[in-house]
Every structure is written in C-alpha cells, then in structure tokens.
Write a protein that holds these residues in place. Structure first.
Motif, mmCIF file in Angstrom:
data_model
loop_
_atom_site.group_PDB
_atom_site.id
_atom_site.type_symbol
_atom_site.label_atom_id
_atom_site.label_comp_id
_atom_site.label_asym_id
_atom_site.label_seq_id
_atom_site.Cartn_x
_atom_site.Cartn_y
_atom_site.Cartn_z
ATOM 1 N N LEU A 152 0.819 -1.205 0.000
ATOM 2 C CA LEU A 152 0.000 0.000 0.000
ATOM 3 C C LEU A 152 0.856 1.259 0.000
ATOM 4 O O LEU A 152 0.513 2.257 -0.662
ATOM 5 N N ARG A 153 1.956 1.237 0.698
ATOM 6 C CA ARG A 153 2.844 2.406 0.763
ATOM 7 C C ARG A 153 3.322 2.804 -0.636
ATOM 8 O O ARG A 153 3.361 3.994 -0.979
ATOM 9 N N GLN A 154 3.677 1.808 -1.446
ATOM 10 C CA GLN A 154 4.152 2.085 -2.809
ATOM 11 C C GLN A 154 2.984 2.411 -3.746
ATOM 12 O O GLN A 154 3.114 3.212 -4.675
ATOM 13 N N ARG A 155 1.839 1.796 -3.522
ATOM 14 C CA ARG A 155 0.687 1.985 -4.405
ATOM 15 C C ARG A 155 -0.088 3.272 -4.132
ATOM 16 O O ARG A 155 -0.857 3.733 -4.977
ATOM 17 N N TRP A 156 0.099 3.852 -2.959
ATOM 18 C CA TRP A 156 -0.755 4.944 -2.522
ATOM 19 C C TRP A 156 -0.810 6.132 -3.492
ATOM 20 O O TRP A 156 -1.903 6.687 -3.724
ATOM 21 N N PRO A 196 -0.035 -17.418 -0.028
ATOM 22 C CA PRO A 196 0.017 -16.281 0.893
ATOM 23 C C PRO A 196 1.169 -15.350 0.515
ATOM 24 O O PRO A 196 2.225 -15.802 0.051
ATOM 25 N N LEU A 197 0.943 -14.065 0.682
ATOM 26 C CA LEU A 197 2.011 -13.092 0.486
ATOM 27 C C LEU A 197 2.764 -12.909 1.802
ATOM 28 O O LEU A 197 2.298 -13.330 2.866
ATOM 29 N N ALA A 198 3.925 -12.274 1.738
ATOM 30 C CA ALA A 198 4.790 -12.146 2.913
ATOM 31 C C ALA A 198 4.072 -11.389 4.026
ATOM 32 O O ALA A 198 3.492 -10.322 3.795
ATOM 33 N N PHE A 199 4.153 -11.915 5.237
ATOM 34 C CA PHE A 199 3.448 -11.286 6.352
ATOM 35 C C PHE A 199 4.075 -9.960 6.757
ATOM 36 O O PHE A 199 3.383 -9.084 7.284
ATOM 37 N N GLU A 200 5.354 -9.783 6.505
ATOM 38 C CA GLU A 200 5.952 -8.477 6.793
ATOM 39 C C GLU A 200 5.351 -7.411 5.886
ATOM 40 O O GLU A 200 5.151 -6.261 6.297
ATOM 41 N N GLY A 201 5.021 -7.788 4.652
ATOM 42 C CA GLY A 201 4.339 -6.857 3.769
ATOM 43 C C GLY A 201 2.949 -6.517 4.275
ATOM 44 O O GLY A 201 2.508 -5.361 4.194
ATOM 45 N N VAL A 202 2.238 -7.507 4.823
ATOM 46 C CA VAL A 202 0.926 -7.255 5.413
ATOM 47 C C VAL A 202 1.044 -6.282 6.574
ATOM 48 O O VAL A 202 0.264 -5.323 6.699
ATOM 49 N N ARG A 203 2.030 -6.509 7.435
ATOM 50 C CA ARG A 203 2.218 -5.617 8.584
ATOM 51 C C ARG A 203 2.547 -4.194 8.140
ATOM 52 O O ARG A 203 2.044 -3.214 8.707
ATOM 53 N N ASP A 204 3.383 -4.058 7.099
ATOM 54 C CA ASP A 204 3.728 -2.719 6.625
ATOM 55 C C ASP A 204 2.508 -2.010 6.027
ATOM 56 O O ASP A 204 2.330 -0.799 6.221
ATOM 57 N N ASP A 205 1.671 -2.763 5.311
ATOM 58 C CA ASP A 205 0.435 -2.179 4.786
ATOM 59 C C ASP A 205 -0.421 -1.612 5.916
ATOM 60 O O ASP A 205 -0.972 -0.509 5.812
ATOM 61 N N LEU A 206 -0.526 -2.365 6.994
ATOM 62 C CA LEU A 206 -1.369 -1.931 8.110
ATOM 63 C C LEU A 206 -0.765 -0.740 8.841
ATOM 64 O O LEU A 206 -1.480 0.158 9.298
ATOM 65 N N ARG A 207 0.557 -0.719 8.964
ATOM 66 C CA ARG A 207 1.206 0.457 9.571
ATOM 67 C C ARG A 207 0.929 1.694 8.728
ATOM 68 O O ARG A 207 0.582 2.759 9.248
ATOM 69 N N PHE A 208 1.080 1.576 7.420
ATOM 70 C CA PHE A 208 0.904 2.735 6.549
ATOM 71 C C PHE A 208 -0.558 3.178 6.526
ATOM 72 O O PHE A 208 -0.847 4.384 6.517
ATOM 73 N N PHE A 209 -1.477 2.213 6.525
ATOM 74 C CA PHE A 209 -2.897 2.567 6.553
ATOM 75 C C PHE A 209 -3.213 3.428 7.782
ATOM 76 O O PHE A 209 -3.945 4.427 7.690
ATOM 77 N N GLN A 210 -2.659 3.066 8.920
ATOM 78 C CA GLN A 210 -2.903 3.845 10.129
ATOM 79 C C GLN A 210 -2.245 5.221 10.053
ATOM 80 O O GLN A 210 -2.794 6.216 10.532
ATOM 81 N N GLN A 211 -1.081 5.297 9.415
ATOM 82 C CA GLN A 211 -0.408 6.592 9.256
ATOM 83 C C GLN A 211 -1.220 7.534 8.375
ATOM 84 O O GLN A 211 -1.203 8.757 8.576
ATOM 85 N N LEU A 212 -1.935 6.981 7.399
ATOM 86 C CA LEU A 212 -2.742 7.825 6.513
ATOM 87 C C LEU A 212 -3.835 8.564 7.287
ATOM 88 O O LEU A 212 -4.188 9.695 6.946
ATOM 89 N N ASN A 213 -4.393 7.896 8.280
ATOM 90 C CA ASN A 213 -5.443 8.496 9.113
ATOM 91 C C ASN A 213 -6.567 9.080 8.256
ATOM 92 O O ASN A 213 -7.037 10.200 8.472
#
Length: 518
Positions: A152-156, A196-213
């Motif tokens: 998500l960070r790269q796609r945003w 399944p995709l890499a779980f670290e990528g899932v975690r980074d997506d969720l961190r970035f989603f929260q940063q977007l607010n």
C-alpha cells in the motif's frame, strides 16, 4: 517512456444513488502494481480512473507512449473503444485484468498487447516489445501469479485520486494472498494455486494505513478467500493494529467463521464479511456441508450466519442462480425461506455466467452448445445470463429471479434487515443499498429483460440460440452507455466467438495461452 494506466471502475457512468456514492471504491490493486513497477523501471506514469466514458479521477495526457487498461468483461467494450482512440493517435495499448484472462483471443483483435498473469519480468517484456501489432496483438503471460507485490505504501500515489473521489466511505484495498484452495468449478480463482504473500508486507500495509489516518476509511481485503491461514493473518494484524483502531472488511468462507475465530475477528475490528454459499445443492466445501443439501442446508447455513452476524454486523451471503443443480423452482423457494430464517443477513444474488476460459465448467457448457454470444457489456452477473439454463425456459427462469429479488428486497424485508443490524450506520447503508442498487436497479433490469424476452422477437431468438445477430435493443443500450466512446468502438466488437475456449483445444481452465508470440 511516458506511460498511462487506466483502471475502468465500471462500464458506464453511475446511474443510481448507491453507485454514485460507491463507484470510486471499485479500484483494483493490479493496475496500481503495474504503475509502481513502471515507475521503478524509470518511466513516467500517469494514472486515471474511468467509469464508462466519464473520468472519475486522475488523468492521462495525449502524448503518452503506452497505455495499460484494466477491465472486467462488462467494461470490455469501453476498453476496446478507448484502445481504438489511443491507437488512432499512435499510442500502443495493452489490456490486463479479468477480461484479458477470460477472452484473450478476442482482446488481441483490439490491443497491441494482452496480458494474462503478470509479474515484474512479464511487464518489462511488455515494455520492451517494439509494437504496434496488427491485426493481432501479442499475448504475454507469466507462468503464475507473482511471488510478491508492491504494498500500500508504494501503491498509494496511484490509489489516492480514487480515495479522494470517494464521497461517503473510503474502502482501501489490501491483499494478503492470491488464489484459492477451494475448487469451485465456476470460479476464476479455482485454477490459481493458493499463495500467501509475505506477512511483513501485510504488517507494513497496516502500519501505513494507520499513518494515513483517512477519515471514514475501512481496510478491505481483496483476497479471494481471506484468512485461509487464519492465525497467521490475525497474528500479523494484532502485532501492529491496536484493537478497534481499524475497521476491516473481508470475504471469507463460512468454514473459517467458527465462533472462536469470530470472537477474534470482532476484537480486531472486522465489521463486514461475505461468505459464499453459491448453491443449496452444491459448492458445500466452503461451508463444510459437502453432503448437506436442500432445506437442511438452508437451516444450517441460516443458523451459522445468524451466529456470524452476532459478531460481524454486516454479513452478506453470495448465491448464484442458474446452476445445473437447481432443478425446478425449489432453489428459489429455498432462498426465500433462508431470507425468513436469517432476516439480518444481506443477500447478494448473481446470474450464472461463463466468462470465456476462466473456469473449468465453461468448457462443459461450450461442449453442450449452451454458451451464448451475449455482448460483453451485459456480462455483469445481473443484466443478462449467457448460459442457457438446463432446467428452465427463459421466461420461467427470469420470473423466478424477479420473484426472489422482490421477496428479498420488499419493504418489509428491508426494514427487518435494518432493524437486525446493531450498527445504525451500517443498517442505513444496507437500507440505501437495498432500495437503490437491488430493488430499483437490479430488479428493474431483470424485469426489463423479461419484458424483452416476451415482447421482442429479436431478443427471444437470440437467447434461444436461433440467431447470433445482436438484438437492436441491446445495441441501443450499449450506444447510450458508451456515449462519446461509441464512435470509436469497432462495430465487429459486439460479436465474438463464445466457444473460442473449446476451439483452442485446451482441456483445462488455464489462464494462459500456449506461447506468447502474435
């Protein structure tokens, strides 16, 4: 190069209140991935969202070198017309998405390139291709889905215009896996191994989603079947998201929605889910009811989804009308009984459609000569069915569909559904969706089709298989929906070979063609 990427959100500009509010949330992940990979390869990327001929967000300048268009089959004619306009201006065009996988033989007539599975290496091959290609475009495909995707960070930067255009709620697409372990014979994902995709990528997506607010935003998993590795995914969520901080939506199988799992989903902010029931007589694997059919399955599913709704307030169930196992009117009557037994659950109905080569079952329908060349514009799971039903005449079938829709979305059912939802905003959304999208729009389309079948000889002859000439009333509707793009649509695009999959000699529902050369 200067590259354009177009994500077609729909086949026409939104025409009812619900679609006007929600259309911007139809954004797909893969065209964003293509844009990221192009940018990382050093190219300048412009991104646009269209619904029919209407620009929804972003934009494409006139002097691009290549345009990638992502389309579902219902928007294929929009894509074909856009491609003709760009090619007329000397721009190379490439089609990707579900239509490219389902109907590659037809798509090659209107694009310089058509892409099945796409990974980074395949995309770079497409960009190196000298093009253009006439009269047939070149077909490209990886051997399978990519092992990793930009997050998500790269796609945003490419998703942001669509989210800014969303008026009420922003549904931010995330992805944790590809493919599906279930083998439903009518499904495009059944031919794709679960990955399944890499779980670290899932975690980074969720961190970035929260940063977007983002205000009024939800994280929506686009996985074909979320949570196959349930504990692993919930562990990843719990590591980075405080309980209740993010609202999640996900489509998952009923078999995974056990009470312990539901408690955990509720604790982590899951507010909507959409298990696929599909049929009261088959497709039982996803609900762990392989040997249960008919009324007994209705009762068990109703009990289960009522429990689900106690934990996840927006529970939608998906059902398909027209499967061969649906003999007589029983399937429709069972659905109406299900509505009574699970009054708070939102039903989503689809008409059986055979999308080219995307599912194993389509080959069987083609062998039996039952697939009709219904123009792609009407293959939206609602407007028309392109498989002649085995056990019904057309009038009987559409009359039963109309009766079930009317029963499911009558005022009393809508009111009971809203009252059963403990979340007032979700209840209001369901009420508005039921009135605008299902009762007014979809039910209206089914009634219109029945009237055409009864009163228009061209329509009846076409759907009975006596002619392949597209009825004038369907052509007029396509022209109205395409608007200014109609003049660019190649007139032969309304006709195609519905049995191209069978004619290819391929015996399995492979989403790729043999070889890649034109």
């Amino acid at each position: 190069m200067r590259i354009g990427v177009i994500d077609l959100l729909g086949k026409e500009p939104p025409r009812n209140g619900y679609s006007r509010l929600m259309r911007a949330n139809n954004a797909s992940i893969m065209p964003q991935v293509v844009a990221v990979w192009c940018q990382e390869a050093g190219h300048q990327v412009h991104y646009a969202y269209y619904s029919g001929a209407e620009l929804f967000a972003g934009g494409i300048p006139d002097d691009v070198d290549v345009v990638f268009i992502h389309a579902f089959s219902q928007a294929a004619l929009v894509a074909y017309a856009m491609s003709a306009r760009f090619r007329h201006a000397g721009v190379r065009t490439v089609l990707g998405g579900p239509h490219a996988r389902s109907y590659p033989e037809d798509a090659r007539l209107y694009f310089d390139g058509v892409v099945g599975f796409c990974d980074r290496d395949t995309l770079l091959e497409v960009l190196r291709d000298p093009g253009p290609h006439h009269p047939l475009g070149r077909y490209f495909s990886a051997r399978g889905q990519p092992a990793e995707l930009p997050g998500l960070r790269q796609r945003w930067p490419f998703l942001r215009p669509a989210m800014e255009a969303a008026r009420i709620v922003r549904l931010v697409p995330l992805l944790g896996s590809l493919g599906c372990p279930y083998k439903c014979s009518f499904c495009i994902d059944a031919t794709v191994p679960y990955q399944p995709l890499a779980f670290e990528g899932v975690r980074d997506d969720l961190r970035f989603f929260q940063q977007l607010n983002l205000p009024r935003s939800c994280a929506v998993w686009h996985d074909p079947n979320f949570g196959i590795r349930f504990d692993d995914y919930l562990d990843a969520i719990e590591e980075v998201v405080p309980p209740g901080r993010v609202t999640f939506f996900a489509e998952t199988s009923l078999a995974l929605l056990k009470e312990d799992n539901l408690k955990r989903l509720q604790r982590n902010g899951f507010k909507a889910t959409a298990p696929g029931i599909e049929s009261w007589y088959e497709a039982g694997d996803k609900s762990r009811m392989r040997s249960v059919q008919g009324m007994e399955k209705v009762r068990r599913v109703a009990d289960h989804v009522n429990m689900v709704q106690r934990y996840i307030p927006y529970t939608q169930v998906n059902l398909i009308f027209g499967l061969d196992t649906d003999e007589g009117l029983d399937a429709f009557e069972l659905t109406k009984q299900f509505i009574d037994l699970a009054p708070g659950v939102y039903p989503h109905y689809a008409l059986l459609s055979a999308f080219g080569r995307n599912a194993a079952l389509n080959l069987e329908y083609q062998r039996e000569g039952r697939v009709l060349p219904v123009p792609f514009h009407f293959l939206d799971l609602v407007t028309a069915m392109n498989v002649r039903p085995r056990h019904f005449g057309w009038e009987e079938f559409y009359s039963a569909v109309i009766d079930t829709f009317d029963y499911s979305f009558r005022p009393a059912a809508l009111w009971r559904r809203a009252r059963a939802n403990p979340r007032p905003l979700l209840a209001l959304e369901q009420l508005f969706r039921g009135l605008s999208s299902d009762r007014s729009n979809k039910l209206g389309q089914h009634r219109r089709m029945l009237a055409w079948l009864r009163g228009d000889r061209q329509v009846r002859d076409f759907f009975d298989g006596r002619t392949r000439e597209v009825p004038a009333v369907l052509t007029r509707q396509i022209q109205a929906h395409l608007g200014p793009l109609w003049e660019w649509l190649p007139k032969q695009a309304l006709r195609y070979d519905p049995d191209a999959y069978l004619a290819s000699g391929v015996q399995t529902a492979l989403p790729v063609l043999a070889g890649t050369a034109a």
